[in-house]
Design an enzyme around this catalytic site. Structure first.
Site, PDB file in Angstrom:
ATOM      1  CG  ASP A 362      -2.209   0.710   0.922  1.00  0.00           C
ATOM      2  OD1 ASP A 362      -2.239   1.902   1.111  1.00  0.00           O
ATOM      3  OD2 ASP A 362      -3.084   0.165   0.666  1.00  0.00           O
ATOM      4  CG  ASP A 363       0.346   5.974   1.002  1.00  0.00           C
ATOM      5  OD1 ASP A 363       1.343   6.304   0.350  1.00  0.00           O
ATOM      6  OD2 ASP A 363      -0.436   6.882   1.774  1.00  0.00           O
ATOM      7  NE  ARG A 438      -3.981  10.427   4.278  1.00  0.00           N
ATOM      8  CZ  ARG A 438      -3.721   9.129   3.776  1.00  0.00           C
ATOM      9  NH1 ARG A 438      -4.006   8.746   2.415  1.00  0.00           N
ATOM     10  NH2 ARG A 438      -3.101   8.180   4.514  1.00  0.00           N
ATOM     11  CD1 TRP A 472      -7.493   5.616  -8.824  1.00  0.00           C
ATOM     12  CD2 TRP A 472      -6.128   4.781 -10.479  1.00  0.00           C
ATOM     13  NE1 TRP A 472      -7.265   6.699  -9.670  1.00  0.00           N
ATOM     14  CE2 TRP A 472      -6.329   6.360 -10.702  1.00  0.00           C
ATOM     15  CE3 TRP A 472      -5.095   4.240 -11.007  1.00  0.00           C
ATOM     16  CZ2 TRP A 472      -5.790   6.965 -11.766  1.00  0.00           C
ATOM     17  CZ3 TRP A 472      -4.732   5.039 -12.226  1.00  0.00           C
ATOM     18  CH2 TRP A 472      -4.867   6.204 -12.421  1.00  0.00           C
ATOM     19  CG  ASP A 473      -6.512   5.669  -1.663  1.00  0.00           C
ATOM     20  OD1 ASP A 473      -7.781   5.752  -1.789  1.00  0.00           O
ATOM     21  OD2 ASP A 473      -5.890   5.351  -0.818  1.00  0.00           O
ATOM     22  CG  ASN A 475      -7.018   8.822   0.267  1.00  0.00           C
ATOM     23  OD1 ASN A 475      -7.891   8.416   0.657  1.00  0.00           O
ATOM     24  ND2 ASN A 475      -5.875   8.304  -0.036  1.00  0.00           N
ATOM     25  CG  ASP A 533     -10.261   3.853   4.722  1.00  0.00           C
ATOM     26  OD1 ASP A 533     -10.021   3.158   4.053  1.00  0.00           O
ATOM     27  OD2 ASP A 533      -9.630   5.215   4.802  1.00  0.00           O
TER      28      ASP A 533
HETATM   29  C1  DGJ Z   1      -7.040   5.239   2.055  1.00  0.00           C
HETATM   30  C2  DGJ Z   1      -7.469   3.806   1.990  1.00  0.00           C
HETATM   31  O1  DGJ Z   1      -8.698   3.869   2.158  1.00  0.00           O
HETATM   32  C3  DGJ Z   1      -6.581   3.025   2.776  1.00  0.00           C
HETATM   33  O2  DGJ Z   1      -7.083   1.860   2.524  1.00  0.00           O
HETATM   34  C4  DGJ Z   1      -5.044   3.120   2.640  1.00  0.00           C
HETATM   35  O3  DGJ Z   1      -4.818   2.715   1.099  1.00  0.00           O
HETATM   36  C5  DGJ Z   1      -4.769   4.702   2.752  1.00  0.00           C
HETATM   37  N1  DGJ Z   1      -5.434   5.549   1.914  1.00  0.00           N
HETATM   38  C6  DGJ Z   1      -3.266   4.739   2.425  1.00  0.00           C
HETATM   39  O4  DGJ Z   1      -2.900   6.070   2.211  1.00  0.00           O
END
Ligand code: DGJ
Length: 761
Positions: A362-363, A438, A472-473, A475, A533
């Site tokens: 992940d990130d 964020r 593919w996020d 936020n 999440d």
């Molecule tokens: C938000 C996502 O919903 C999480 O699962 C994770 O990937 C974080 N971003 C990572 O920054």
């Protein structure tokens, strides 16, 4: 099949009929959407001509009092305009020279097209359409409106396209994809929420005041889901008439329902008109996205089944249709951005031992991304964390016998990034001071050079290693308003098509702070979406249940995480965390290094069970079951049925509890067996004397050691019964009664659950 007879258009499948006629003034009148009927039945559904009352306006006046006078305000229409006497909400609003123009579109022609509706933009659309009806309506000033109807087995797709054939610029303020008048009384079921609390079901009657569900965040949003239902009062999960609506669109959306005094409910859906304005020069075209409609007289479950089949067959990318999804391990909740090659590899080995098939990083793998203040926009692999590069990590994971997947957040940028230092002008701005979500900003996807940058860089990383899965996020909410937000989404679709079109082998899971963009538009590119999440299983009951009304479980990313949960502090049994996640695409997302041997045993058993029933869980037909004391779900397919029964808080002196299944053959005999799940001895604390022959110190070393290594088995339920009996409701073992451990009991307390496997004998 689409037919035309005596001015009546009929879209018919085995599941439904959709009928409308073009009346003598060229206005499309809605006749019927529901059970399959014959086209000749059309006139039986028509609204009766009215003389027009008191203050109402007549679209055409014959002799005074003539029974055929047409008053649009009381007609059941497929589309409406403005200024012609229909004072209900209009699906279209246009301006010319700064003035609203009256909208009066009447029939000009129609034709049948092979396949789906023609699409000039990057808007995604439902796949594998056989036939589409194109109805062209004309405005006296030269505008043309095309209404498209495409029939799929279990759902119908509609959209509207406006062509400016005038010699002036026309501004589109509003153009819905769908407008429809339905006779009858309805409850509106919509889904609202927030970050970590997506898809909470709301129900309210549709009355004379307009009920609107819309999103203005730039995306479909976690606040207001675009999909919704209209149900006849009294409809239940398995009975009653229900209509469902959804939009193949990921941006700002709008839908409304309002009941007229005459008893017609006007419903519409499309791109949100809030702050929207789109200039069309002479010759320009404006396309609305496709809206999806379904109908069932089998209650909410019946309606969900229509949507599920439609999504599985006509929305998710072809390469992933009914293709089983791997059990994945995701690094996020386990180690965040704090990792090294060896820490990841250690996790991957542990995940492999438990049975996971895909390891997802992940990130935190690129640029200066050590927390969420820096690095977004950059694509250079952080060699301090990953000295062997992405390829080195992917190879090492592959050598363990696992696939490798990677997280991206390509739409956003941190000011503290190489990209921002090079191209500060690539940020999506609105002319005012920047506002952050964020700690990040959006890239301006309406710019071609920005889209090219993303496509080139994501593609380069994807081709640099054996990556078979992408998360593919995205936020944050957007600052783009109306028409700009629309162009952003078209830009996003272009990017997704360019990256993943040539790489169909990659399983794409879309995510946006969890379920902030769970919609049919994204599903056209990504076969699954990260639901939330919030992985607390009790919260997930609401979230996954809400989603299940509109989307099949094959589209849900559902992970087991640590307890107490990071969002709720709730401590739930590991068995329940697994049992809830089974009803989706199972994954694990916690630090595996901290698992106790008993937990490893339970997880390995969960994965083995899930793999054996995977097709049933992912693609079986999903039903919400009757469960007065909790929540129960069933999936059936691939020769099996699995049911889950979940409890929230439980009470002392438990009563009898039944499991009532559906969709079995009443004549056949079945064996029902609950999945064996492990109990933690430590759960009993000072009640340990209930289960052990000696009285141990609940805080002592012995009990702690036993708790880590020696699980107990919860009671296993097993029976043989006919389909008729199982559908009538069979009696289950009692829940824990306070009388000690009993193998014929369900021995867990709050948040307990069981999953049952039902197979034909
Ligand atoms: C938000 C996502 O919903 C999480 O699962 C994770 O990937 C974080 N971003 C990572 O920054």
């Amino acid at each position: 099949m689409i037919t035309y007879h005596n001015d009546v258009h009929h879209i018919k499948t085995e599941k439904y009929s959709y009928l409308f006629r073009v009346n003598r003034l060229g206005l499309p009148e809605h006749l019927h959407f529901g059970a399959p009927v014959a086209a000749e039945d059309g006139s039986a559904f028509a609204c009766k001509p009215t003389p027009g009352w008191g203050s109402s306006i007549l679209y055409e006046q014959n002799v005074y009092g003539h029974a055929d006078n047409l008053c649009l305000d009381v007609l059941s229409l497929e589309w409406s305009g403005s200024g012609r006497g229909d004072y209900r909400e209009s699906p279209i609003e246009l301006f010319m020279d700064g003035e609203a123009i009256p909208c009066d579109f009447a029939y000009r022609s129609h034709r049948l097209l092979e396949g789906g509706a023609p699409m000039a933009s990057t808007l995604p659309q439902a796949m594998d359409a056989e036939q589409t009806l194109e109805l062209t309506l004309k405005h006296p000033w030269g505008l043309a409106l095309k209404l498209y109807y495409t029939g799929f087995e279990t759902a119908l797709v509609r959209r509207a396209v406006l062509v400016n054939n005038t010699d002036k610029t026309v501004t589109v303020k509003k153009l819905m994809s769908l407008c429809l008048d339905l006779p009858g009384q309805y409850e509106l079921i919509s889904f609202h929420g927030a970050w970590n609390a997506e898809m909470r079901r709301h129900s309210q009657p549709v009355t004379g005041g307009r009920v609107v569900t819309d999103s203005t965040t730039g995306f479909s949003s976690n606040l207001h889901q675009p999909g919704f239902l209209l149900a006849e009062p009294g409809a239940g999960e398995d009975h009653g008439r229900v209509f469902g609506f959804n939009l193949i669109w990921s941006g700002n959306h709008y839908s409304s329902a309002q009941r007229s005094f005459q008893g017609l409910t006007r419903v519409m859906q499309g791109i949100s008109p809030v702050n929207f304005a789109r200039e069309l020069k002479p010759g320009d075209v404006f396309e609305s996205p496709e809206a999806v409609l379904a109908w069932s007289d089998g209650g909410f479950n019946g309606l969900s089944a229509c949507f599920h089949e439609f999504v599985n067959r006509h929305i998710v990318p072809k390469a992933w249709q009914y293709r089983q999804r791997p059990v994945l391990y995701n690094s996020w909740e386990g180690c965040g951005m704090d990792f090294t090659h060896s820490r990841l590899l250690d996790l991957a080995k542990r995940a492999k031992r438990l049975g996971c098939e895909l390891f997802v990083l992940d990130d935190g793998w690129f640029g200066a991304r050590n927390d969420d203040h820096a690095g977004l926009g950059d694509y250079t692999v952080n060699r301090k964390k990953l000295p062997h590069g992405m390829d080195g990590l992917a190879k090492a994971v592959n050598e363990l016998g696992m696939e490798f997947g990677l997280w991206f957040e390509p739409e956003c940028i941190n000011e503290n990034s190489e990209l921002h230092r090079a191209h500060p002008d690539w940020v999506l701005e609105d002319g005012l001071r920047r506002v952050y979500g964020r700690n990040q900003l959006h890239l301006d996807l309406t710019k071609q050079e920005v889209r090219d940058y993303i496509v080139e860089n994501v593609s380069r990383v994807l081709d640099s290693a054996n990556i078979t899965y992408v998360k593919w996020d995205m936020n944050r909410h957007s600052v783009a308003l109306g028409s700009r937000a629309y162009d952003y989404i078209l830009g996003l679709y272009e990017i997704l098509g360019r990256i993943f079109g040539p790489r169909p082998q990659i399983l794409l899971e879309s995510c946006s702070s969890g379920g902030n963009r769970f919609d049919l538009g994204m599903l056209c590119f990504s076969p699954q979406v990260w639901c939330s999440d919030d992985t607390d299983p009790i919260e997930r009951l609401d979230i996954q249940r809400g989603l299940s009304y509109l989307y099949p479980q094959s589209t849900f990313g559902a992970h087991v995480s640590a307890a107490p949960h990071s969002m709720t502090l709730r401590n739930t049994p590991l068995s329940t965390r697994g049992n809830v996640s089974f009803f989706g695409c199972l994954g694990y997302e916690l630090d595996l290094k901290h698992l106790l041997p008993v937990e490893e045993q339970e997880i390995a058993a969960q994965i083995t069970f899930y793999k054996a029933c995977r097709r049933t869980f992912q693609f079986g037909s999903f039903r919400r079951l009757w469960a007065p004391e909790g929540e129960a779900w069933q999936v059936s397919g691939d020769g099996k049925t699995c049911a889950g029964l979940f409890h929230r808080l439980i009470h002392a002196a438990p009563g009898y509890e039944q499991l009532r299944l559906v969709d079995l053959d009443p004549e056949k005999r079945y064996s029902l067996r609950s999945r064996e799940q492990l109990l933690r001895v430590g759960q009993y604390g000072s009640l340990v004397h209930h289960i052990a022959p000696v009285n141990l110190d609940p805080n002592g070393l012995v009990l702690r050691a036993v708790d880590r290594h020696y699980p107990m088995k919860d009671g296993v339920e097993q029976m043989s019964a006919s389909g008729a009996a199982l559908m009538s409701g069979v009696m289950l073992h009692l829940r824990f009664t306070g009388a000690g451990y009993d193998p014929n009991c369900r021995n867990q307390g709050d948040f307990c659950s069981n999953v049952y496997l039902i197979t034909e004998e």
